[in-house]
Scaffold this motif. Sequence first.
Motif, PDB file in Angstrom:
ATOM      1  N   GLU A  40       0.831  -1.205   0.000  1.00  0.00           N
ATOM      2  CA  GLU A  40       0.000   0.000   0.000  1.00  0.00           C
ATOM      3  C   GLU A  40       0.866   1.256   0.000  1.00  0.00           C
ATOM      4  OE1 GLU A  40      -2.595  -0.201   3.397  1.00  0.00           O
ATOM      5  OE2 GLU A  40      -3.540  -2.050   2.693  1.00  0.00           O
ATOM      6  N   ILE A  43       2.514   1.703  -3.440  1.00  0.00           N
ATOM      7  CA  ILE A  43       1.533   2.156  -4.426  1.00  0.00           C
ATOM      8  C   ILE A  43       1.264   3.651  -4.241  1.00  0.00           C
ATOM      9  CG2 ILE A  43      -0.890   1.949  -5.139  1.00  0.00           C
ATOM     10  CD1 ILE A  43      -0.564  -1.116  -4.451  1.00  0.00           C
ATOM     11  N   LYS A  47       2.101   6.735  -6.818  1.00  0.00           N
ATOM     12  CA  LYS A  47       1.109   7.738  -7.250  1.00  0.00           C
ATOM     13  C   LYS A  47       1.646   9.142  -7.061  1.00  0.00           C
ATOM     14  CE  LYS A  47      -3.119   5.150  -6.324  1.00  0.00           C
ATOM     15  NZ  LYS A  47      -4.295   5.046  -5.441  1.00  0.00           N
ATOM     16  N   PHE A  53       0.134   2.207 -10.517  1.00  0.00           N
ATOM     17  CA  PHE A  53       0.157   0.751 -10.673  1.00  0.00           C
ATOM     18  C   PHE A  53      -0.642   0.118  -9.545  1.00  0.00           C
ATOM     19  CE2 PHE A  53       4.124   2.163  -8.672  1.00  0.00           C
ATOM     20  CZ  PHE A  53       4.107   1.477  -7.464  1.00  0.00           C
ATOM     21  N   SER A  54      -1.064  -1.128  -9.803  1.00  0.00           N
ATOM     22  CA  SER A  54      -1.855  -1.865  -8.817  1.00  0.00           C
ATOM     23  C   SER A  54      -0.951  -2.781  -7.997  1.00  0.00           C
ATOM     24  CB  SER A  54      -2.911  -2.712  -9.528  1.00  0.00           C
ATOM     25  OG  SER A  54      -2.281  -3.767 -10.239  1.00  0.00           O
ATOM     26  N   LYS A  55      -1.540  -3.410  -6.990  1.00  0.00           N
ATOM     27  CA  LYS A  55      -0.797  -4.379  -6.186  1.00  0.00           C
ATOM     28  C   LYS A  55      -0.365  -5.555  -7.059  1.00  0.00           C
ATOM     29  CE  LYS A  55      -0.971  -7.189  -2.030  1.00  0.00           C
ATOM     30  NZ  LYS A  55      -1.759  -7.645  -0.902  1.00  0.00           N
ATOM     31  N   ASP A  56      -1.245  -5.992  -7.976  1.00  0.00           N
ATOM     32  CA  ASP A  56      -0.886  -7.083  -8.883  1.00  0.00           C
ATOM     33  C   ASP A  56       0.303  -6.698  -9.762  1.00  0.00           C
ATOM     34  OD1 ASP A  56      -2.881  -8.746  -7.901  1.00  0.00           O
ATOM     35  OD2 ASP A  56      -4.326  -8.186  -9.459  1.00  0.00           O
ATOM     36  N   ASP A  57       0.319  -5.447 -10.249  1.00  0.00           N
ATOM     37  CA  ASP A  57       1.446  -4.969 -11.049  1.00  0.00           C
ATOM     38  C   ASP A  57       2.732  -4.990 -10.226  1.00  0.00           C
ATOM     39  OD1 ASP A  57      -0.297  -4.370 -13.194  1.00  0.00           O
ATOM     40  OD2 ASP A  57      -0.596  -2.313 -12.473  1.00  0.00           O
TER      41      ASP A  57
END
Length: 86
Positions: A40, A43, A47, A53-57
């Motif tokens: 978190e 991420i 930003k 980007f996402s957590k999966d990225d």
Amino acid sequence: MSKDNVKKMFGKIEKDAALKGKYAELMQAHQKDAENKMAEKLIEFGKTSGFAFSKDDLLAARAEVMDKANSNKELSDGDLANVAGG
């Protein structure tokens, strides 16, 4: 509170199997919490730095970096001896 008490606690953990087990359970239970919190934070940092980007990225990129780092690793003499059964 004193750092001596911390040292004593870890000394006791090393000698006491039941305490060692409880410590391992505690660490394992909270490892995911720490990883999620760090993701978190990364991420959010991305930003604010202009990178969305996402957590999966994040996890996919981390896996690629780790795979690349591990594939370029040369085996030490000790590693070779272990592989050869030595």
